[in-house]
Design a protein around this motif. Structure first.
Motif, PDB file in Angstrom:
ATOM      1  N   TYR A 306      11.464 -16.782 -26.027  1.00 19.10           N
ATOM      2  CA  TYR A 306      11.226 -18.148 -26.481  1.00 19.10           C
ATOM      3  C   TYR A 306      11.459 -19.179 -25.380  1.00 19.10           C
ATOM      4  O   TYR A 306      11.791 -20.340 -25.652  1.00 19.10           O
ATOM      5  CB  TYR A 306      12.098 -18.483 -27.710  1.00 19.10           C
ATOM      6  CG  TYR A 306      11.311 -18.455 -29.008  1.00 19.10           C
ATOM      7  CD1 TYR A 306      10.494 -17.380 -29.327  1.00 19.10           C
ATOM      8  CD2 TYR A 306      11.384 -19.507 -29.924  1.00 19.10           C
ATOM      9  CE1 TYR A 306       9.771 -17.357 -30.521  1.00 19.10           C
ATOM     10  CE2 TYR A 306      10.675 -19.483 -31.119  1.00 19.10           C
ATOM     11  CZ  TYR A 306       9.876 -18.406 -31.405  1.00 19.10           C
ATOM     12  OH  TYR A 306       9.175 -18.390 -32.579  1.00 19.10           O
ATOM     13  N   ASN A 309       9.731 -22.358 -25.741  1.00 22.71           N
ATOM     14  CA  ASN A 309      10.178 -23.168 -26.874  1.00 22.71           C
ATOM     15  C   ASN A 309      11.462 -23.933 -26.513  1.00 22.71           C
ATOM     16  O   ASN A 309      12.153 -24.471 -27.368  1.00 22.71           O
ATOM     17  CB  ASN A 309      10.383 -22.284 -28.105  1.00 22.71           C
ATOM     18  CG  ASN A 309      10.393 -23.106 -29.380  1.00 22.71           C
ATOM     19  OD1 ASN A 309      11.445 -23.463 -29.883  1.00 22.71           O
ATOM     20  ND2 ASN A 309       9.221 -23.448 -29.867  1.00 22.71           N
ATOM     21  N   SER A 310      11.753 -23.961 -25.231  1.00 21.64           N
ATOM     22  CA  SER A 310      12.896 -24.782 -24.785  1.00 21.64           C
ATOM     23  C   SER A 310      12.562 -26.239 -25.028  1.00 21.64           C
ATOM     24  O   SER A 310      11.400 -26.611 -25.119  1.00 21.64           O
ATOM     25  CB  SER A 310      13.124 -24.580 -23.290  1.00 21.64           C
ATOM     26  OG  SER A 310      13.412 -23.240 -23.018  1.00 21.64           O
ATOM     27  N   PRO A 325      16.951 -21.417 -25.129  1.00 26.56           N
ATOM     28  CA  PRO A 325      17.766 -20.567 -26.003  1.00 26.56           C
ATOM     29  C   PRO A 325      18.566 -19.540 -25.195  1.00 26.56           C
ATOM     30  O   PRO A 325      18.096 -19.060 -24.171  1.00 26.56           O
ATOM     31  CB  PRO A 325      16.740 -19.876 -26.899  1.00 26.56           C
ATOM     32  CG  PRO A 325      15.402 -20.106 -26.305  1.00 26.56           C
ATOM     33  CD  PRO A 325      15.510 -21.230 -25.327  1.00 26.56           C
ATOM     34  N   GLU A 327      18.922 -16.612 -25.614  1.00 22.43           N
ATOM     35  CA  GLU A 327      18.168 -15.369 -25.482  1.00 22.43           C
ATOM     36  C   GLU A 327      17.471 -15.266 -24.119  1.00 22.43           C
ATOM     37  O   GLU A 327      17.125 -14.179 -23.673  1.00 22.43           O
ATOM     38  CB  GLU A 327      17.117 -15.251 -26.604  1.00 22.43           C
ATOM     39  CG  GLU A 327      17.654 -14.852 -27.971  1.00 22.43           C
ATOM     40  CD  GLU A 327      18.497 -15.937 -28.666  1.00 22.43           C
ATOM     41  OE1 GLU A 327      18.656 -17.042 -28.127  1.00 22.43           O
ATOM     42  OE2 GLU A 327      18.999 -15.644 -29.770  1.00 22.43           O
ATOM     43  N   CYS A 328      17.257 -16.411 -23.454  1.00 20.97           N
ATOM     44  CA  CYS A 328      16.590 -16.406 -22.143  1.00 20.97           C
ATOM     45  C   CYS A 328      17.480 -15.797 -21.064  1.00 20.97           C
ATOM     46  O   CYS A 328      17.042 -15.527 -19.961  1.00 20.97           O
ATOM     47  CB  CYS A 328      16.204 -17.825 -21.727  1.00 20.97           C
ATOM     48  SG  CYS A 328      14.824 -18.460 -22.668  1.00 20.97           S
ATOM     49  N   LYS A 357      21.194 -18.761 -32.427  1.00 23.68           N
ATOM     50  CA  LYS A 357      20.781 -17.438 -32.897  1.00 23.68           C
ATOM     51  C   LYS A 357      20.330 -17.416 -34.364  1.00 23.68           C
ATOM     52  O   LYS A 357      19.356 -16.760 -34.718  1.00 23.68           O
ATOM     53  CB  LYS A 357      21.914 -16.433 -32.665  1.00 23.68           C
ATOM     54  CG  LYS A 357      21.486 -15.024 -33.051  1.00 23.68           C
ATOM     55  CD  LYS A 357      22.251 -13.959 -32.353  1.00 23.68           C
ATOM     56  CE  LYS A 357      21.892 -12.558 -32.864  1.00 23.68           C
ATOM     57  NZ  LYS A 357      20.451 -12.302 -32.948  1.00 23.68           N
ATOM     58  N   MET A 360      16.923 -18.825 -34.355  1.00 24.87           N
ATOM     59  CA  MET A 360      16.050 -17.959 -33.539  1.00 24.87           C
ATOM     60  C   MET A 360      15.637 -16.711 -34.315  1.00 24.87           C
ATOM     61  O   MET A 360      14.517 -16.235 -34.185  1.00 24.87           O
ATOM     62  CB  MET A 360      16.788 -17.538 -32.258  1.00 24.87           C
ATOM     63  CG  MET A 360      16.858 -18.618 -31.214  1.00 24.87           C
ATOM     64  SD  MET A 360      15.289 -18.881 -30.377  1.00 24.87           S
ATOM     65  CE  MET A 360      15.190 -17.422 -29.350  1.00 24.87           C
ATOM     66  N   GLY A 365      13.207 -21.839 -32.225  1.00 32.62           N
ATOM     67  CA  GLY A 365      14.014 -22.155 -31.040  1.00 32.62           C
ATOM     68  C   GLY A 365      14.336 -23.643 -30.944  1.00 32.62           C
ATOM     69  O   GLY A 365      14.095 -24.395 -31.902  1.00 32.62           O
TER      70      GLY A 365
END
Ligand code: SUG
Length: 437
Positions: A306, A309-310, A325, A327-328, A357, A360, A365
């Motif tokens: 994502y 989607n920042s 996010p 997750e990156c 999270k 997400m 995001g």
């Protein structure tokens, strides 16, 4: 000239994983997973707080009342609320899930906004999204409409339109398929309207539904009275949608004079990027386009992380922050792209990672959680202040969440009438809190 007011969707006490959104890989993958409404809401609130502390105007959109008993009654369920819940849980659980969704948290889908300086009317234009492509999301539209009419009520400054007609031809997902690029030194701007489906389209998606229609984009340009010179229609790449980019903001993000996108975001992308460069050539600050190639960072990786989607944030002292996010940070390829973004010639000067999270895991995001509103000082002063964040409101909301939200929620909890009462009490207290000051 305008600044940005971000309105984030305050996550509701009913946040859960219903597996409702076809074409949204995270939502389907996490169907039935244990959710934490409390964590979800606190994570969202912390994001708002970061923006506020950076000196960026920040507000929130309250959660919508759920479950939606009207839909359950329309679907033929009868009896007391308790009986309706029990019956729906037994015989139509997917319908109950839809009626219980907290999906209004993804404020990027709440509306499409046009800056007053981009409209021939000189008023800020607001059209709530009809979200008619997915049942659970279509339920948001009436309350979103009331929200804008109530909190943006000054008719001299704001034009609140009704949502577009609720039909597939007009399918509208709000700002998730709209990017406003503008010259930070003038009122020059270009509004990108990105659609996924059109009756006449030759290349269509094979696997997943395309949510945004071309007719909706054209209608928004007309009703918001955006001159041709300030609008551009772009087709989403069907291949990206089929890989899970159900909204364009999963593969592209833009702010002011910066556009960051994946190579596969648009159909005929090369031509589009050339057009963008040509049409912004006269700007005082040049447009920076950073296109990440598929060979360096695959579409699959883009959608898992994502990264696109920042949220881009123009810092008051200059430069931009990319709020990405957490997750990156989990793959080397994503970390490498982040480094490239920092090093390349563009306005980004900082990257910050944030834990979202809970959202997400439903495919939402940082950029999904906010509606970005280009707004003048006078217009900002005309917004009802009870939705604006300040230190006191932040503390109140923190306490309110901690007091009312469950730590855990499972799909089977949705048949429990006590949850209905808890949500009702929480939302009434929020309303009172907002009325007080
Ligand atoms: O519409 N997820 C949302 C996520 C929206 C993200 N927004 C943007 N990309 N701007 C959606 O797909 C999942 C709900 C569930 O399965 O419980 C959901 O609706």
């Amino acid at each position: 000239m305008s600044q940005i007011l971000n309105l984030d969707g305050l996550v509701g006490p009913n946040h859960n994983y219903g597996g409702l959104a076809k074409g949204n890989i995270a939502s389907v993958k996490n169907t039935g997973k244990l959710s934490s409404p409390k964590q979800a809401a606190l994570q969202g609130l912390e994001k708002m707080w970061i923006l506020y502390r950076l000196g960026i105007p920040q507000g929130f959109i309250p959660p919508q009342p759920r479950p939606n008993f009207c839909l359950l009654q329309a679907a033929g369920f009868r009896g007391t609320p308790q009986q309706i819940l029990q019956q729906a849980f037994k015989t139509a659980p997917e319908l109950l899930e839809a009626c219980y969704s907290a999906s209004s948290m993804w404020a990027a889908n709440s509306a499409t906004i046009t800056a007053s300086s981009d409209s021939l009317t000189n008023k800020l234009q607001i059209t709530p999204a009809n979200l008619q492509n997915q049942l659970h999301r279509s339920l948001e539209s009436p309350a979103t409409d009331s929200f804008f009419r109530h909190f943006f009520s000054d008719n001299a400054l704001f034009h609140c339109h009704s949502p577009l007609p609720s039909h597939a031809n007009f399918a509208d997902e709000g700002a998730a398929n709209h990017i406003r690029l503008n010259d930070p030194l003038s009122d020059e701007a270009l509004n990108l309207f990105i659609y996924g489906q059109d009756i006449s389209m030759v290349k269509k998606t094979q696997r997943y539904p395309a949510r945004q229609s071309k007719t909706a984009c054209e209608s928004l340009i007309r009703r918001h009275q955006i001159p041709h010179a300030k609008a551009l229609l772009i087709q989403q790449n069907p291949q990206a949608i089929d890989h899970g980019a159900f909204h364009n903001d999963v593969v592209a993000v833009g702010l002011n004079n910066f556009l960051l996108l994946h190579e596969t975001a648009f159909s005929e992308q090369e031509g589009i990027l050339t057009t963008l460069t040509k049409r912004t050539r006269h700007w005082q600050k040049p447009l920076f386009i950073m296109e990440i190639k598929d060979r360096d960072f695959s579409l699959k990786e883009a959608i898992t992380s994502y990264l696109f989607n920042s949220q881009l944030i123009a810092l008051p002292a200059g430069g931009m922050l990319l709020l990405a996010p957490e997750e990156c940070r989990q793959s080397q390829a994503t970390e490498k792209v982040c480094q490239q973004i920092l090093e390349a010639d563009n306005p980004v000067t900082q990257i910050k990672f944030i834990d979202l999270k809970q959202s997400m895991d439903n495919g939402g995001g940082p950029a999904c959680l906010r509606l970005s509103i280009p707004i003048t000082e006078t217009e900002l002063a005309g917004v009802n202040p009870s939705i604006l964040l300040n230190e006191k409101r932040y503390q109140q909301l923190r306490l309110w969440i901690t007091k009312h939200y469950r730590d855990q929620l499972t799909p089977s909890d949705l048949q429990d009438y006590q949850l209905v009462e808890e949500i009702d009490i929480a939302l009434t207290e929020l309303q009172n809190l907002m009325l007080k000051d």
